[in-house]
Write a protein that holds these residues in place. Structure first.
Motif, PDB file in Angstrom:
ATOM      1  N   TYR A 258       5.888   3.490  -1.648  1.00  0.00           N
ATOM      2  CA  TYR A 258       4.481   3.341  -1.289  1.00  0.00           C
ATOM      3  C   TYR A 258       4.240   3.963   0.079  1.00  0.00           C
ATOM      4  CZ  TYR A 258       4.463  -0.001  -5.128  1.00  0.00           C
ATOM      5  OH  TYR A 258       4.595  -0.578  -6.357  1.00  0.00           O
ATOM      6  N   HIS A 259       3.066   4.537   0.233  1.00  0.00           N
ATOM      7  CA  HIS A 259       2.638   5.102   1.509  1.00  0.00           C
ATOM      8  C   HIS A 259       1.408   4.327   1.973  1.00  0.00           C
ATOM      9  CE1 HIS A 259       5.335   8.557   0.915  1.00  0.00           C
ATOM     10  NE2 HIS A 259       4.970   8.483  -0.346  1.00  0.00           N
ATOM     11  N   PHE A 260       1.281   4.136   3.282  1.00  0.00           N
ATOM     12  CA  PHE A 260       0.145   3.356   3.759  1.00  0.00           C
ATOM     13  C   PHE A 260      -0.332   3.846   5.119  1.00  0.00           C
ATOM     14  CE2 PHE A 260       3.931   1.090   5.194  1.00  0.00           C
ATOM     15  CZ  PHE A 260       3.624   0.699   6.482  1.00  0.00           C
ATOM     16  N   GLU A 261      -1.538   3.428   5.439  1.00  0.00           N
ATOM     17  CA  GLU A 261      -2.160   3.752   6.718  1.00  0.00           C
ATOM     18  C   GLU A 261      -3.018   2.570   7.130  1.00  0.00           C
ATOM     19  OE1 GLU A 261      -3.319   8.000   7.874  1.00  0.00           O
ATOM     20  OE2 GLU A 261      -5.252   7.090   7.384  1.00  0.00           O
ATOM     21  N   THR A 262      -3.059   2.297   8.427  1.00  0.00           N
ATOM     22  CA  THR A 262      -3.828   1.165   8.947  1.00  0.00           C
ATOM     23  C   THR A 262      -4.875   1.674   9.923  1.00  0.00           C
ATOM     24  OG1 THR A 262      -1.904  -0.283   8.693  1.00  0.00           O
ATOM     25  CG2 THR A 262      -3.666  -1.057  10.143  1.00  0.00           C
ATOM     26  N   THR A 263      -6.095   1.162   9.786  1.00  0.00           N
ATOM     27  CA  THR A 263      -7.205   1.642  10.597  1.00  0.00           C
ATOM     28  C   THR A 263      -7.936   0.486  11.277  1.00  0.00           C
ATOM     29  OG1 THR A 263      -8.702   1.563   8.683  1.00  0.00           O
ATOM     30  CG2 THR A 263      -7.593   3.656   9.123  1.00  0.00           C
ATOM     31  N   VAL A 264      -8.634   0.832  12.361  1.00  0.00           N
ATOM     32  CA  VAL A 264      -9.627  -0.026  12.992  1.00  0.00           C
ATOM     33  C   VAL A 264     -10.920   0.771  13.020  1.00  0.00           C
ATOM     34  CG1 VAL A 264     -10.369  -1.144  15.127  1.00  0.00           C
ATOM     35  CG2 VAL A 264      -7.971  -1.290  14.420  1.00  0.00           C
ATOM     36  N   ASP A 265     -11.930   0.306  12.305  1.00  0.00           N
ATOM     37  CA  ASP A 265     -13.211   1.034  12.233  1.00  0.00           C
ATOM     38  C   ASP A 265     -12.998   2.495  11.857  1.00  0.00           C
ATOM     39  OD1 ASP A 265     -14.585  -1.279  12.970  1.00  0.00           O
ATOM     40  OD2 ASP A 265     -14.432  -0.815  15.098  1.00  0.00           O
ATOM     41  N   ASP A 266     -12.180   2.741  10.856  1.00  0.00           N
ATOM     42  CA  ASP A 266     -11.900   4.080  10.320  1.00  0.00           C
ATOM     43  C   ASP A 266     -11.090   4.967  11.269  1.00  0.00           C
ATOM     44  OD1 ASP A 266     -13.214   3.562   7.903  1.00  0.00           O
ATOM     45  OD2 ASP A 266     -15.165   4.084   8.776  1.00  0.00           O
ATOM     46  N   VAL A 267     -10.613   4.428  12.372  1.00  0.00           N
ATOM     47  CA  VAL A 267      -9.712   5.165  13.264  1.00  0.00           C
ATOM     48  C   VAL A 267      -8.281   4.704  12.955  1.00  0.00           C
ATOM     49  CG1 VAL A 267      -9.015   5.573  15.661  1.00  0.00           C
ATOM     50  CG2 VAL A 267     -11.452   5.390  15.063  1.00  0.00           C
ATOM     51  N   ALA A 268      -7.402   5.645  12.641  1.00  0.00           N
ATOM     52  CA  ALA A 268      -6.030   5.295  12.270  1.00  0.00           C
ATOM     53  C   ALA A 268      -5.266   4.779  13.486  1.00  0.00           C
ATOM     54  CB  ALA A 268      -5.320   6.498  11.678  1.00  0.00           C
ATOM     55  N   VAL A 269      -4.689   3.605  13.350  1.00  0.00           N
ATOM     56  CA  VAL A 269      -3.844   3.029  14.402  1.00  0.00           C
ATOM     57  C   VAL A 269      -2.370   3.060  13.997  1.00  0.00           C
ATOM     58  CG1 VAL A 269      -5.672   1.611  15.391  1.00  0.00           C
ATOM     59  CG2 VAL A 269      -4.258   0.670  13.553  1.00  0.00           C
ATOM     60  N   ILE A 270      -2.105   3.046  12.702  1.00  0.00           N
ATOM     61  CA  ILE A 270      -0.761   3.269  12.167  1.00  0.00           C
ATOM     62  C   ILE A 270      -0.848   4.367  11.119  1.00  0.00           C
ATOM     63  CG2 ILE A 270       0.985   2.301  10.597  1.00  0.00           C
ATOM     64  CD1 ILE A 270       1.045  -0.171  12.247  1.00  0.00           C
ATOM     65  N   LYS A 271      -0.015   5.380  11.302  1.00  0.00           N
ATOM     66  CA  LYS A 271       0.036   6.502  10.375  1.00  0.00           C
ATOM     67  C   LYS A 271       1.438   6.611   9.779  1.00  0.00           C
ATOM     68  CE  LYS A 271      -3.462   9.405  12.659  1.00  0.00           C
ATOM     69  NZ  LYS A 271      -3.741  10.763  13.246  1.00  0.00           N
ATOM     70  N   ASP A 272       1.544   7.445   8.748  1.00  0.00           N
ATOM     71  CA  ASP A 272       2.843   7.781   8.143  1.00  0.00           C
ATOM     72  C   ASP A 272       3.615   6.540   7.723  1.00  0.00           C
ATOM     73  OD1 ASP A 272       2.318  10.482   8.562  1.00  0.00           O
ATOM     74  OD2 ASP A 272       3.229  10.466  10.550  1.00  0.00           O
ATOM     75  N   GLY A 273       2.893   5.532   7.218  1.00  0.00           N
ATOM     76  CA  GLY A 273       3.548   4.323   6.744  1.00  0.00           C
ATOM     77  C   GLY A 273       4.291   4.570   5.438  1.00  0.00           C
ATOM     78  N   LEU A 274       5.499   4.064   5.353  1.00  0.00           N
ATOM     79  CA  LEU A 274       6.335   4.216   4.168  1.00  0.00           C
ATOM     80  C   LEU A 274       7.009   2.897   3.848  1.00  0.00           C
ATOM     81  CD1 LEU A 274       7.827   5.996   2.016  1.00  0.00           C
ATOM     82  CD2 LEU A 274       9.602   6.330   3.769  1.00  0.00           C
ATOM     83  N   ALA A 275       6.939   2.482   2.587  1.00  0.00           N
ATOM     84  CA  ALA A 275       7.640   1.289   2.120  1.00  0.00           C
ATOM     85  C   ALA A 275       8.376   1.629   0.838  1.00  0.00           C
ATOM     86  CB  ALA A 275       6.660   0.143   1.876  1.00  0.00           C
ATOM     87  N   GLU A 276       9.665   1.301   0.798  1.00  0.00           N
ATOM     88  CA  GLU A 276      10.456   1.469  -0.415  1.00  0.00           C
ATOM     89  C   GLU A 276      10.782   0.083  -0.944  1.00  0.00           C
ATOM     90  OE1 GLU A 276      13.794   3.965   0.526  1.00  0.00           O
ATOM     91  OE2 GLU A 276      12.522   5.694   0.976  1.00  0.00           O
ATOM     92  N   VAL A 277      10.327  -0.184  -2.173  1.00  0.00           N
ATOM     93  CA  VAL A 277      10.382  -1.519  -2.749  1.00  0.00           C
ATOM     94  C   VAL A 277      11.247  -1.484  -4.017  1.00  0.00           C
ATOM     95  CG1 VAL A 277       9.026  -3.413  -3.717  1.00  0.00           C
ATOM     96  CG2 VAL A 277       8.103  -2.054  -1.822  1.00  0.00           C
ATOM     97  N   ALA A 278      12.257  -2.340  -4.068  1.00  0.00           N
ATOM     98  CA  ALA A 278      13.129  -2.423  -5.238  1.00  0.00           C
ATOM     99  C   ALA A 278      12.505  -3.320  -6.302  1.00  0.00           C
ATOM    100  CB  ALA A 278      14.495  -2.958  -4.834  1.00  0.00           C
ATOM    101  N   ASP A 279      12.954  -3.167  -7.543  1.00  0.00           N
ATOM    102  CA  ASP A 279      12.465  -4.005  -8.643  1.00  0.00           C
ATOM    103  C   ASP A 279      12.871  -5.463  -8.437  1.00  0.00           C
ATOM    104  OD1 ASP A 279      11.353  -1.819  -9.835  1.00  0.00           O
ATOM    105  OD2 ASP A 279      13.090  -1.433 -11.130  1.00  0.00           O
TER     106      ASP A 279
END
Length: 282
Positions: free
Chosen positions: A261-282
């Protein structure tokens, strides 16, 4: 005159640092990061980002074995990449160590990459971390050693719908709760005057606190709130978050790799965390 970084410090491990994990400390960290996952609140299993706590004290001497100490006031947290072999649990006796593995000159400053390793006192590998420190306006005098592993956000995902959107509120007292829970006493998170003297608008939230918010957003959305399913969790810190703000994390599933999974976190549409990556096992 700018002092260059010291390549002779690369590849040298710090002395082992021992840490005993208690249920109380796990619970304190969960509460300090507004974590809703019951196993974390009950002190049974630690939040993924709690992994920074046992190794935190070893990071400072490691980075300043490469960087002249006069640049302490220039440092910001650039990236954090966790690789989990198993969760941390109450009762664990851990041994942590750190080594700087590389530094690179960039257009607006320089970065230092450190490898953080945590094992049990019997030698079982619990997690590894790549921590990238950014020194604003500092010229390292060149580049040496290794770079951190890549976790760039695939831009084509922006044209697709996220699989989950999670909004959370950062409390006004968040930094005062997170600081003792994490062991991070940096004054830019606790003292408005010190923060402003560093060129910030005021007290800012700890980057790892915000990463912890995103970790429970991912766990509750795509991993059934099961900490043991998270195998890798990486971010790039793009902008400071202020106490009192709302953050929104958008999570996309990789079209190519199941469980990624890839993710991004924003405050009022301004990115505060970029290039988020999560690898999740079954």
């Amino acid at each position: 005159m700018t002092e260059p970084f010291m390549p002779e410090g690369l590849g040298e491990w710090t002395d082992p640092d021992k840490f005993q994990v208690t249920a109380e400390r796990i619970t304190e960290y969960a509460k300090a990061t507004n974590d809703p996952i019951q196993a974390h609140l009950d002190g049974e299993v630690a939040s993924p980002v709690f992994a920074i706590v046992p190794v935190f004290n070893a990071m400072i001497p490691a980075v300043f074995s490469v960087v002249p100490v006069e640049y302490l006031g220039k440092v910001l947290h650039g990236k954090q990449d966790f690789v989990f072999h198993r969760p941390i649990k109450a009762g664990d006796n851990l041994v942590a160590r750190v080594k700087p593995i590389g530094y690179q000159k960039q257009s607006t400053g320089s970065v230092v990459v450190q490898l953080l390793e945590t094992r049990t006192d019997e030698g079982e590998l619990v997690n590894e971390q790549y921590m990238t420190a950014f020194f604003r306006g500092v010229d390292s005098g060149g580049s040496a050693g290794e770079t951190a592993p890549d976790h760039t956000f695939p831009e084509q995902l922006r044209d697709t719908e996220p699989v989950a959107v999670v909004t959370a509120h950062v409390d006004e007292d968040q930094t005062f709760r997170y600081s003792p829970a994490s062991g991070d006493p940096m004054p830019i998170h606790l003292d408005a005057e010190m923060a402003q003297a560093s060129g910030l608008p005021g007290i800012i939230a700890h980057g790892l606190c915000i990463q912890a918010f995103t970790s429970w957003a991912v766990l509750t959305s795509v991993a059934g709130s099961k900490t043991e399913r998270l195998k890798r969790f990486a971010v790039r810190f793009a902008k400071p978050v202020l106490p009192g703000q709302d953050i929104t994390t958008r999570i996309w599933a990789s079209p190519d790799t199941p469980g990624t999974y890839h993710f991004e976190t924003t405050v009022d549409d301004v990115a505060v965390i970029k290039d988020g990556l999560a690898e999740v096992a079954d």
